[in-house]
Scaffold this motif. Structure first.
Motif, PDB file in Angstrom:
ATOM      1  N   ARG A 253       0.825  -1.210   0.000  1.00  0.00           N
ATOM      2  CA  ARG A 253       0.000   0.000   0.000  1.00  0.00           C
ATOM      3  C   ARG A 253       0.858   1.259   0.000  1.00  0.00           C
ATOM      4  O   ARG A 253       0.459   2.299  -0.515  1.00  0.00           O
ATOM      5  N   GLU A 254       2.053   1.177   0.563  1.00  0.00           N
ATOM      6  CA  GLU A 254       2.893   2.370   0.692  1.00  0.00           C
ATOM      7  C   GLU A 254       3.906   2.512  -0.436  1.00  0.00           C
ATOM      8  O   GLU A 254       4.809   3.340  -0.366  1.00  0.00           O
ATOM      9  N   GLY A 255       3.776   1.730  -1.490  1.00  0.00           N
ATOM     10  CA  GLY A 255       4.736   1.826  -2.584  1.00  0.00           C
ATOM     11  C   GLY A 255       4.242   1.135  -3.842  1.00  0.00           C
ATOM     12  O   GLY A 255       3.081   0.735  -3.948  1.00  0.00           O
ATOM     13  N   THR A 256       5.129   0.984  -4.812  1.00  0.00           N
ATOM     14  CA  THR A 256       4.812   0.315  -6.070  1.00  0.00           C
ATOM     15  C   THR A 256       5.880  -0.742  -6.354  1.00  0.00           C
ATOM     16  O   THR A 256       6.913  -0.812  -5.674  1.00  0.00           O
ATOM     17  N   LEU A 257       5.622  -1.544  -7.368  1.00  0.00           N
ATOM     18  CA  LEU A 257       6.571  -2.582  -7.782  1.00  0.00           C
ATOM     19  C   LEU A 257       7.021  -2.325  -9.216  1.00  0.00           C
ATOM     20  O   LEU A 257       6.219  -1.938 -10.069  1.00  0.00           O
ATOM     21  N   THR A 258       8.295  -2.526  -9.457  1.00  0.00           N
ATOM     22  CA  THR A 258       8.809  -2.539 -10.833  1.00  0.00           C
ATOM     23  C   THR A 258       9.192  -3.975 -11.172  1.00  0.00           C
ATOM     24  O   THR A 258       9.792  -4.674 -10.350  1.00  0.00           O
ATOM     25  N   VAL A 259       8.829  -4.390 -12.359  1.00  0.00           N
ATOM     26  CA  VAL A 259       9.077  -5.770 -12.791  1.00  0.00           C
ATOM     27  C   VAL A 259       9.975  -5.744 -14.021  1.00  0.00           C
ATOM     28  O   VAL A 259       9.654  -5.095 -15.019  1.00  0.00           O
ATOM     29  N   LEU A 260      11.107  -6.428 -13.926  1.00  0.00           N
ATOM     30  CA  LEU A 260      11.984  -6.624 -15.083  1.00  0.00           C
ATOM     31  C   LEU A 260      11.773  -8.037 -15.594  1.00  0.00           C
ATOM     32  O   LEU A 260      11.928  -9.012 -14.849  1.00  0.00           O
ATOM     33  N   ASP A 261      11.435  -8.127 -16.855  1.00  0.00           N
ATOM     34  CA  ASP A 261      11.081  -9.393 -17.488  1.00  0.00           C
ATOM     35  C   ASP A 261      12.185  -9.769 -18.474  1.00  0.00           C
ATOM     36  O   ASP A 261      12.386  -9.062 -19.465  1.00  0.00           O
TER      37      ASP A 261
END
Length: 402
Positions: A253-261
């Motif tokens: 809830r307090e942040g975001t996710l970055t996804v490297l594929d």
């Protein structure tokens, strides 16, 4: 062939005789043949060099995922503000159970800190991984040992090869047994990693990092909880869809996710290289086309200069087909000679490109065969008109030509 050559080889039309005579005629034209060959050589060399450069670039791209493979995701938590963010350990542990495409998940906490050893200091990446990380990415100790399972909160640290070098003084090398300060705590160095080749999905640069036990993460890394994941997927899994599903389950809830594929990164890199390769191959094809026009010009000039010879051949029994075959063979031989030389030059250019780029030289064998084949095809196409022109000459008119 001189004008008094007997007709027997022409009447027999043996391929070896035709080849030998065609080669003799090309050599007799000397500089003119060489200039026509030059255009074919340049075009072929350009194409071969670009094809091999693309081949080597693709292999180098694959090396960026050599340790982890291409069925991998790297997920990083990004805080929305200044407060640290951590992912749910429970949700992480459940991923292989709830998602059938997830084979393995390794969580780690990452951050940065200034490390000091005596008078030396260095800004290092700090990571506190699950024990399985070393196995997954191939981390081994060049000196000392790796962290043990019992060192969950021991003040022990394993340094990367470059980190140990940066912290070493002129008279005191940092290694097993050395003590360094991290976040105000004294950590004992228990090992130094062997150099690691950086890869795209590495969460940190292991060579310039310090590895500490997960239980000690709060002492050095803000938040202390896991803020990064390496996820191994089933072979052939849809990595984009898997990344979206995992993000939906883990996004704090307090942040975001970055996804490297890995698959998407590799596809993008290869698409970019393909665009560049096609453009350069097109330039080489234009050069090859110009060379083909040069071959046609040489053969047309040859037909004009050898009209008496052509008339004599026709008068002594050479059929129009035999005349076409001779001139077509000369055009193909000239082009193939340029193709062979161009293939060798292209291989040399590829080696120079590999050396200049720091790549491993790896020649695709099929490209060497492609050069003479393509050049021979160009000779066949551009030599057809001169060959037909020679076969259509009237023998009487040809014998009267100056």
């Amino acid at each position: 062939m001189t004008m008094d050559t007997p007709a027997a080889p022409w009447l027999d039309s043996h391929v070896p005789d035709t080849l030998a005579e065609a080669w003799t005629n090309l050599r007799a034209q000397g500089r003119r043949s060489a200039l026509a060959l030059l255009g074919i050589l340049i075009g072929t060399a350009s194409i071969i060099a670009m094809l091999n450069s693309g081949h080597m670039a693709q292999r180098e791209s694959l090396k960026l995922f050599a340790k982890l493979g291409i069925d991998m995701l790297q997920i990083q938590a990004v805080p929305a503000g200044d407060a640290p963010v951590a992912l749910s350990r429970t949700a992480i542990a459940a991923l292989p159970v709830v998602d059938p495409e997830v084979l393995e998940v390794i969580a780690l906490a990452t951050g940065r800190a200034t490390a000091r050893a005596g008078a030396a200091s260095a800004d290092l990446a700090i990571f506190a991984p699950a024990p399985a990380l070393a196995r997954m990415v191939g981390l081994v100790a060049a000196r000392g040992r790796m962290l043990g399972a019992a060192e969950d909160c021991a003040l022990s640290v394993v340094l990367g090869a470059d980190a140990a070098r940066a912290l070493s003084g002129p008279a005191a090398a940092v290694g097993p047994g050395s003590v360094l300060l991290l976040g105000g705590y004294g950590f004992t160095v228990v090992g130094v990693l062997a150099p690691v080749r950086p890869e795209t999905l590495d969460p940190v640069n292991y060579n310039m990092a310090a590895m500490i036990p997960p239980g000690c993460a709060r002492r050095v890394i803000p938040g202390g909880g896991p803020n990064a994941l390496l996820v191994r997927l089933q072979p052939g899994a849809d990595s984009k869809a898997a990344g979206a599903r995992i993000s939906a389950r883990l996004t704090p809830r307090e942040g975001t996710l970055t996804v490297l594929d890995a698959q998407s990164i590799l596809a993008t890199m290869q698409a970019q290289k393909a665009v560049h390769s096609r453009m350069l191959i097109a330039i080489g094809a234009v050069s090859l086309l110009v060379g083909g026009v040069g071959v046609m010009n040489v053969m047309l000039m040859s037909v004009m200069e050898r009209q008496r010879e052509i008339g004599l051949r026709a008068a002594t029994g050479a059929s129009p087909g035999a005349l076409r075959l001779l001139f077509l063979t000369e055009a193909v031989l000239l082009s193939m000679a340029g193709g062979i030389a161009g293939s060798l030059l292209g291989a040399g250019i590829s080696y120079a490109i590999a050396s200049g780029s720091g790549w491993d030289f790896d020649l695709a064998p099929w490209t060497l065969a492609l050069g003479p084949v393509v050049a021979g095809g160009m000779g066949l196409v551009f030599g057809l008109y001169p060959a037909i022109s020679a076969a259509r000459l009237n023998p009487i008119d040809a014998l009267r030509a100056d």
